[in-house]
Write an enzyme that holds these catalytic residues in place. Structure first.
Site, mmCIF file in Angstrom:
data_model
loop_
_atom_site.group_PDB
_atom_site.id
_atom_site.type_symbol
_atom_site.label_atom_id
_atom_site.label_comp_id
_atom_site.label_asym_id
_atom_site.label_seq_id
_atom_site.Cartn_x
_atom_site.Cartn_y
_atom_site.Cartn_z
ATOM 1 N N SER A 265 0.798 -1.184 0.055
ATOM 2 C CA SER A 265 0.095 -0.074 -0.059
ATOM 3 C C SER A 265 0.633 1.492 -0.354
ATOM 4 C CB SER A 265 -0.828 0.085 1.741
ATOM 5 O OG SER A 265 0.164 -0.024 2.131
ATOM 6 N N LYS A 266 0.140 2.236 -0.264
ATOM 7 C CA LYS A 266 1.388 3.467 -0.106
ATOM 8 C C LYS A 266 1.661 4.095 1.400
ATOM 9 C CE LYS A 266 0.938 8.148 -1.227
ATOM 10 N NZ LYS A 266 1.522 8.908 0.364
#
Ligand code: GLU
Length: 512
Positions: A265-266
């Protein structure tokens, strides 16, 4: 009949692309190029609520930066346009009607409150996944339960409605995924998805399938997160009578966190300090700017090589591939099904390799930008020599400036720690005595400087590895850096002598 390979990258413009999306685009591109087919860009903007201004341009800019531009798309146009789904509303309406007529879809008039009430009822009855499906639809307000006249009058009076897919109650859907093999899903687990929303616009599922059909897509290559949608898509192909031309499905393995478990994920990228977006993104809402791989100094060819191997393998241990070599070697059969760990060190390694492949002339341009920004006069030959010298040590273009600036201007400070460890009075005086020798050299080539230094140190009975750090501190302020003799040659005789004299004065003052 052999069909021309036609693949598509179908992002929704809901924000910047993630690096996984870029890999999807790349695999599509590689397959199209390999078989001289077409790579289509389709903007899937059916959900106006999630539309983000600038996102489409971001996608185009990314593909352009990486050199994986589509053959057809909103910019290029093409025979199957328009390529933005928001411009194809009427087409989807027509196909939705066909499904309704075939009894495979129906109108539903339920209000949001009624839908909530349904969910609550099902939850209260301890139904595991409360959804609008073959069972619950029986109790709802739709064209399957209401009398025909009432349906007509509701439709004519302009009452809001949606069109839902009529999921068969108990069927088994089997389909072949090129990566995963046979996949089997029971329709009893699936719901009656909305195909047309109350604003008259299609949802992703209908638009996606209709467009893949109309655009003659031969392969649907997309992320694994779309695998659960595939059974519905398969049924849509069947009900429309398009099985003969149904695309092949290729669901790409998920990208995992660097630790190797869970989806990347970011947040993970932020924690580990690496980018997740291909190019910088200005968020139009928060006004925040997030730099991407491009801004961090990753070269497009390095990123492509890195991404190509994140889920596909050539079957031997070759790692470095030009884009042309990838096109040649790529095959769907060698895409893996297990998730792939995102290892930024590997991306850095690729970057390093591609920096080394660049000519000194090409690399010089990075340094020239910085030199000009900092108003430092330069000679282009010298800039190229600096790049040559630093090439093996650089991972990013920025490194040429970080490491190389001291070859163009004296150090602003001296590393105190290094001085304390290495700079003894004995070496200080030896360095003082070495200055006239340097000054008198008739050639300031690296090997001549070295020769003179070694002779001098032998006389003084000082070891080379004691003196080198001291000279480095004097010239460059610190003990780490590129080859010292080469650096001296580049700095030049007068400047080198001046720097040593300045260091001898400054450092002696600070020690007394
Ligand atoms: N619009 C979908 C996305 O944003 C496309 C999925 C597909 O390729 O079918 O990823």
């Amino acid at each position: 009949m052999e069909r021309t390979i036609r693949v598509r990258f179908a992002p929704s413009p809901t924000g910047p692309l993630h690096i996984g999306g870029v890999r999807t685009a790349l695999y599509n591109y590689l397959l199209a190029r390999k078989y001289q087919g077409q790579f289509v860009l389709r903007i899937e903007d059916t959900d106006q609520n999630r539309f983000v201004p600038g996102a489409e341009k971001y996608i185009l800019d990314t593909l352009q930066w990486l050199g994986i531009e589509p053959d057809e798309g909103p910019q290029q146009g093409g025979p199957f346009g328009p390529y933005r789904q928001s411009e194809r509303k009427d087409i989807y309406q027509e196909y939705a009607q066909r499904l309704v007529q075939k009894g495979k879809a129906y109108y539903a008039f339920d209000t949001p409150e009624e839908l909530d009430a349904m969910r609550e009822r099902l939850e209260a009855a301890k139904i595991a996944s409360p959804q609008y499906n073959a069972i619950s639809r029986e109790w709802m307000k739709n064209s399957l339960t209401l009398p025909q006249e009432e349906v007509s009058s509701r439709l004519h009076s302009g009452e809001p409605y949606v069109v839902r897919f009529k999921m068969p109650h108990k069927e088994t859907i089997r389909f072949y995924d090129q990566v995963r093999g046979w996949v089997k899903v029971e329709t009893a687990t699936l719901d009656d998805k909305v195909l047309i929303k109350s604003d008259g616009m299609a949802t992703y599922h209908l638009a996606n399938v209709v467009d893949d059909y109309l655009m003659q897509t031969t392969h649907v290559i997309r992320g694994e997160e779309w695998l659960p949608s595939a059974p519905l898509h398969i049924l849509l192909y069947q009900y429309f009578g398009w099985e003969q031309v149904m695309p092949q499905f290729v669901h790409l393995p998920i990208l995992l966190k660097p630790e190797g478990h869970g989806k990347l994920s970011k947040r993970d990228a932020d924690i580990h300090g690496f980018p997740i977006f291909p190019i910088g993104w200005h968020d139009p809402i928060t006004k925040n700017y997030t730099p991407g791989f491009r801004e961090k100094g990753y070269l497009p060819e390095a990123l492509i090589n890195f991404l190509a191997l994140l889920g596909w393998s050539p079957g031997n241990n070759q790692e470095l591939f030009s884009k042309e070599e990838l096109v040649d070697a790529f095959s769907i059969e060698r895409i893996g099904k297990s998730g792939v760990k995102f290892d930024i060190q590997k991306a850095n390694w690729f970057n390093q390799q591609y920096i080394r492949k660049k000519s000194d002339q090409a690399l010089a341009s990075y340094l020239v930008v910085e030199l000009e920004k900092n108003h430092i006069p330069y000679d282009i030959q010298q800039v190229q020599r600096v790049c040559h010298l630093l090439k093996e040590r650089a991972t990013f273009p920025q490194d040429f400036w970080i490491e190389g600036q001291v070859l163009f201007q004296p150090p602003a400070t001296y590393d105190i720690d290094a001085i304390q460890k290495k700079w003894t009075p004995r070496l200080h005086y030896a360095l003082e005595n070495f200055v006239p020798i340097l000054q008198n050299l008739t050639s300031f080539a690296a090997d001549k400087i070295k020769e003179a230094l070694i002779t001098f140190l032998n006389e003084q009975e000082i070891k080379l590895n004691e003196m080198m750090p001291v000279i480095r501190i004097a010239l460059m302020g610190k003990t780490a850096g590129p080859d010292l003799m080469q650096s001296m040659e580049i700095i030049g005789q007068t400047e080198a002598v001046n720097r040593i004299k300045a260091a001898l004065e400054t450092i002696e003052i600070s020690r007394s």
